[in-house]
Design a protein around this motif. Structure first.
Motif, mmCIF file in Angstrom:
data_model
loop_
_atom_site.group_PDB
_atom_site.id
_atom_site.type_symbol
_atom_site.label_atom_id
_atom_site.label_comp_id
_atom_site.label_asym_id
_atom_site.label_seq_id
_atom_site.Cartn_x
_atom_site.Cartn_y
_atom_site.Cartn_z
ATOM 1 N N ASP A 288 0.809 -1.220 0.000
ATOM 2 C CA ASP A 288 0.000 0.000 0.000
ATOM 3 C C ASP A 288 0.843 1.271 0.000
ATOM 4 O OD1 ASP A 288 -2.320 -1.494 -0.017
ATOM 5 O OD2 ASP A 288 -2.567 -1.442 2.161
ATOM 6 N N ASP A 289 2.012 1.223 0.605
ATOM 7 C CA ASP A 289 2.813 2.434 0.747
ATOM 8 C C ASP A 289 3.837 2.609 -0.365
ATOM 9 O OD1 ASP A 289 4.314 0.268 1.510
ATOM 10 O OD2 ASP A 289 5.275 1.258 3.214
ATOM 11 N N VAL A 290 3.748 1.795 -1.408
ATOM 12 C CA VAL A 290 4.714 1.866 -2.511
ATOM 13 C C VAL A 290 4.032 2.406 -3.764
ATOM 14 C CG1 VAL A 290 6.209 0.548 -4.054
ATOM 15 C CG2 VAL A 290 6.148 0.006 -1.609
ATOM 16 N N THR A 291 4.638 3.419 -4.348
ATOM 17 C CA THR A 291 4.190 3.932 -5.639
ATOM 18 C C THR A 291 5.347 3.833 -6.625
ATOM 19 O OG1 THR A 291 4.846 6.199 -5.094
ATOM 20 C CG2 THR A 291 2.569 5.563 -4.600
ATOM 21 N N VAL A 292 5.021 3.822 -7.898
ATOM 22 C CA VAL A 292 6.036 3.803 -8.937
ATOM 23 C C VAL A 292 6.287 5.238 -9.384
ATOM 24 C CG1 VAL A 292 6.686 2.932 -11.203
ATOM 25 C CG2 VAL A 292 5.281 1.517 -9.676
ATOM 26 N N GLU A 293 7.541 5.658 -9.317
ATOM 27 C CA GLU A 293 7.901 7.018 -9.730
ATOM 28 C C GLU A 293 8.809 6.960 -10.948
ATOM 29 O OE1 GLU A 293 9.434 9.410 -6.600
ATOM 30 O OE2 GLU A 293 7.657 9.185 -5.322
ATOM 31 N N ILE A 294 8.395 7.654 -11.983
ATOM 32 C CA ILE A 294 9.143 7.709 -13.229
ATOM 33 C C ILE A 294 9.470 9.167 -13.546
ATOM 34 C CG2 ILE A 294 9.122 7.213 -15.697
ATOM 35 C CD1 ILE A 294 9.180 4.691 -14.015
ATOM 36 N N ASP A 295 10.724 9.419 -13.846
ATOM 37 C CA ASP A 295 11.172 10.781 -14.150
ATOM 38 C C ASP A 295 10.803 11.747 -13.022
ATOM 39 O OD1 ASP A 295 12.061 9.806 -16.638
ATOM 40 O OD2 ASP A 295 10.124 10.222 -17.566
ATOM 41 N N GLY A 296 10.844 11.235 -11.789
ATOM 42 C CA GLY A 296 10.623 12.076 -10.619
ATOM 43 C C GLY A 296 9.174 12.307 -10.266
ATOM 44 N N PHE B 299 0.532 -3.465 -9.427
ATOM 45 C CA PHE B 299 0.692 -4.823 -9.930
ATOM 46 C C PHE B 299 1.140 -5.723 -8.788
ATOM 47 C CE2 PHE B 299 1.755 -1.874 -13.382
ATOM 48 C CZ PHE B 299 0.848 -2.259 -14.347
ATOM 49 N N ALA B 300 0.532 -6.892 -8.703
ATOM 50 C CA ALA B 300 0.847 -7.835 -7.622
ATOM 51 C C ALA B 300 2.064 -8.681 -8.001
ATOM 52 C CB ALA B 300 -0.381 -8.687 -7.330
ATOM 53 N N ALA B 301 2.092 -9.946 -7.529
ATOM 54 C CA ALA B 301 3.263 -10.811 -7.726
ATOM 55 C C ALA B 301 3.659 -10.865 -9.193
ATOM 56 C CB ALA B 301 2.957 -12.209 -7.205
ATOM 57 N N ASP B 302 4.880 -10.481 -9.475
ATOM 58 C CA ASP B 302 5.343 -10.309 -10.846
ATOM 59 C C ASP B 302 6.738 -10.899 -11.001
ATOM 60 O OD1 ASP B 302 6.681 -9.069 -13.109
ATOM 61 O OD2 ASP B 302 5.009 -7.681 -13.247
ATOM 62 N N SER B 303 7.724 -10.257 -10.365
ATOM 63 C CA SER B 303 9.119 -10.669 -10.482
ATOM 64 C C SER B 303 9.306 -12.087 -9.949
ATOM 65 C CB SER B 303 10.009 -9.703 -9.691
ATOM 66 O OG SER B 303 9.725 -8.356 -10.024
ATOM 67 N N LEU B 304 10.115 -12.899 -10.655
ATOM 68 C CA LEU B 304 10.242 -14.313 -10.316
ATOM 69 C C LEU B 304 11.612 -14.834 -10.703
ATOM 70 C CD1 LEU B 304 8.545 -16.837 -9.362
ATOM 71 C CD2 LEU B 304 8.085 -17.246 -11.786
ATOM 72 N N LEU C 13 12.620 -20.573 -4.520
ATOM 73 C CA LEU C 13 11.934 -19.674 -5.436
ATOM 74 C C LEU C 13 11.868 -18.286 -4.816
ATOM 75 C CD1 LEU C 13 10.303 -19.796 -8.190
ATOM 76 C CD2 LEU C 13 8.248 -19.734 -6.749
ATOM 77 N N TYR C 14 12.184 -17.256 -5.611
ATOM 78 C CA TYR C 14 12.139 -15.866 -5.176
ATOM 79 C C TYR C 14 11.065 -15.141 -5.973
ATOM 80 C CZ TYR C 14 16.809 -16.795 -3.262
ATOM 81 O OH TYR C 14 17.877 -17.323 -2.572
ATOM 82 N N TRP C 15 10.378 -14.205 -5.337
ATOM 83 C CA TRP C 15 9.384 -13.401 -6.039
ATOM 84 C C TRP C 15 9.116 -12.116 -5.270
ATOM 85 C CZ3 TRP C 15 8.141 -17.180 -2.644
ATOM 86 C CH2 TRP C 15 7.179 -16.895 -1.676
ATOM 87 N N LYS C 16 8.445 -11.183 -5.924
ATOM 88 C CA LYS C 16 7.981 -9.969 -5.274
ATOM 89 C C LYS C 16 6.900 -9.328 -6.138
ATOM 90 C CE LYS C 16 10.417 -6.171 -5.325
ATOM 91 N NZ LYS C 16 9.629 -5.370 -6.277
ATOM 92 N N ALA C 17 6.098 -8.500 -5.514
ATOM 93 C CA ALA C 17 5.136 -7.695 -6.257
ATOM 94 C C ALA C 17 5.884 -6.601 -7.007
ATOM 95 C CB ALA C 17 4.117 -7.069 -5.307
ATOM 96 N N LEU C 18 5.417 -6.269 -8.206
ATOM 97 C CA LEU C 18 6.042 -5.150 -8.909
ATOM 98 C C LEU C 18 5.863 -3.876 -8.095
ATOM 99 C CD1 LEU C 18 5.854 -4.428 -12.701
ATOM 100 C CD2 LEU C 18 5.805 -2.593 -11.016
ATOM 101 N N THR C 19 4.629 -3.629 -7.648
ATOM 102 C CA THR C 19 4.382 -2.474 -6.787
ATOM 103 C C THR C 19 4.672 -2.892 -5.351
ATOM 104 O OG1 THR C 19 2.581 -1.936 -8.316
ATOM 105 C CG2 THR C 19 2.798 -0.573 -6.361
ATOM 106 N N GLY C 20 5.922 -3.036 -5.079
ATOM 107 C CA GLY C 20 6.372 -3.468 -3.762
ATOM 108 C C GLY C 20 7.887 -3.449 -3.734
ATOM 109 N N LYS C 21 8.453 -3.457 -2.538
ATOM 110 C CA LYS C 21 9.901 -3.437 -2.402
ATOM 111 C C LYS C 21 10.438 -4.579 -1.550
ATOM 112 C CE LYS C 21 10.415 1.530 -3.211
ATOM 113 N NZ LYS C 21 11.020 2.811 -2.761
ATOM 114 N N GLU D 8 14.320 -2.546 -4.801
ATOM 115 C CA GLU D 8 13.711 -1.509 -5.620
ATOM 116 C C GLU D 8 12.325 -1.950 -6.108
ATOM 117 O OE1 GLU D 8 15.265 1.358 -6.462
ATOM 118 O OE2 GLU D 8 17.241 0.917 -5.610
ATOM 119 N N VAL D 9 11.639 -1.026 -6.789
ATOM 120 C CA VAL D 9 10.492 -1.415 -7.596
ATOM 121 C C VAL D 9 11.058 -2.141 -8.810
ATOM 122 C CG1 VAL D 9 8.619 -0.574 -9.057
ATOM 123 C CG2 VAL D 9 9.036 0.492 -6.828
#
Length: 339
Positions: free
Chosen positions: A179-187, A200-205, A214-222, A253-254
């Motif tokens: 909830d506390d993570v946002t994606v920031e692009i170009d500031g 976006f939920a569970a993405d990276s794998l 197995l490793y994973w994380k939500a894209l919108t998450g750190k 990171e995101v």
């Protein structure tokens, strides 16, 4: 720092890339903002694209009678495993409603470029609102692990031999956006025209080289998580017992893509930094950074150890820039992690 080399440029939005043991390169183009003519392609030596495995599998459109069971609907990932290329089709154009009978994982034998197996996902594995995102295979090729980055994140465990699948950690905090993570692009905070952010939920794998973790994380998450694959394969574990097996690795990171190199080095794509970073324990350093890496997305390793990474330009799409053309140019790059 290694230099980034352009491999290919595309007129459409690319996400996945995979390189086979004999150097063949495959990419995919999801139907996010346009009705692409090619969903999966082999990248030829002259830079051209060959529809893969053939034109017929690429013949589905938003408005025709082609069967979603044996055509690409909205492909998100391509992953080489041994003598096969596997294609993950969440079948949710624009990451919205599922196309009935469309979600599937398809094995294509490189010898003859023929479809060898199709694992179909029913509503128990790919419910409405799901978006199957990435896939990794156990070293023996018997098990596949998939992330679901849709509205209710989860992991999916596939028994390749039987073609059966189970949805696990559905709604667990490790598979959800933070909830506390946002994606920031170009500031600036990346948001849609209606003010909604990128969520976006569970993405990276990624899967360890020995196949045990197995490793994973939500894209919108750190927060990066891991679990012993023995727990994921243990069907006797209930939801609570499986949740207890989840471990927190640390903060990062995101990210969109993860990759564990054959050397054991751990790479992550840092979408806010136009970079690929390397994680060693709790320490992270920039492996390669370049302004051309607009949303570094998916990574793959070539037979020579070189790393390939797509730039999917998600922030430049009509999702977040209403003035943008539906066709989003994108690119594929490579770098030598040894420098």
């Amino acid at each position: 720092m290694p230099s980034l080399t352009l491999v290919a440029q595309f007129d459409h939005q690319v996400t996945g890339v995979t390189v086979t043991h004999d150097g063949r390169t495959f990419v995919n183009f999801p139907r996010w903002t346009e009705d692409n003519e090619v969903s999966v392609a082999e990248l030829m030596d002259d830079g051209g694209l060959r529809p893969y495995p053939n034109e017929e599998w690429n013949a589905w459109r938003n408005a025709n009678d082609a069967s979603p069971e044996d055509h690409w609907v909205c492909v998100q990932a391509v992953v080489a495993d041994g003598d096969s290329v596997w294609v993950l089709d969440p079948a949710a154009p624009a990451t919205a409603h599922l196309v009935e009978n469309g979600p599937k994982l398809v094995q294509i034998a490189l010898d003859g470029d023929r479809v060898a197996q199709t694992v179909r996902f029913g509503e128990d594995v790919a419910p409405e609102g799901s978006y199957l995102n990435d896939v990794r295979f156990s070293p023996d090729g018997t098990t596949a692990y998939i992330t679901d980055s849709g509205w209710r994140g989860a992991l999916v465990v596939v028994d390749v031999e039987s073609g059966t699948a189970r949805r696990v950690l559905d709604g667990h905090p490790s598979t959800q956006p933070e909830d506390d993570v946002t994606v920031e692009i170009d500031g600036e905070r990346l948001s849609r025209p209606d003010g909604r952010g990128a969520v976006f939920a569970a993405d990276s794998l990624a899967l360890s080289n020995d196949g045990e973790t197995l490793y994973w994380k939500a894209l919108t998450g750190k927060t990066l998580y891991r679990i012993a694959t023995s727990a994921l394969r243990d069907e006797s574990l209930d939801a609570d017992a499986l949740a207890e097996a989840v471990e927190t690795v640390g903060q990062t990171e995101v990210t969109d893509g993860l990759w564990i190199h054959s050397s054991g080095r751990f790479f992550l794509t840092a979408v806010e930094k136009d970079a690929v970073i390397e994680r060693d324990g709790d320490t992270e350093t920039v492996a390669v950074q370049d302004d051309r890496l607009r949303w570094p997305d998916t990574m793959s390793e070539g037979p020579d150890g070189a790393m390939y990474v797509t730039a999917s330009h998600i922030q430049d799409s009509p999702w977040f820039d209403p003035a943008a053309d539906k066709s989003v140019p994108s690119a594929l790059f490579r770098f030598d992690p040894a420098g």
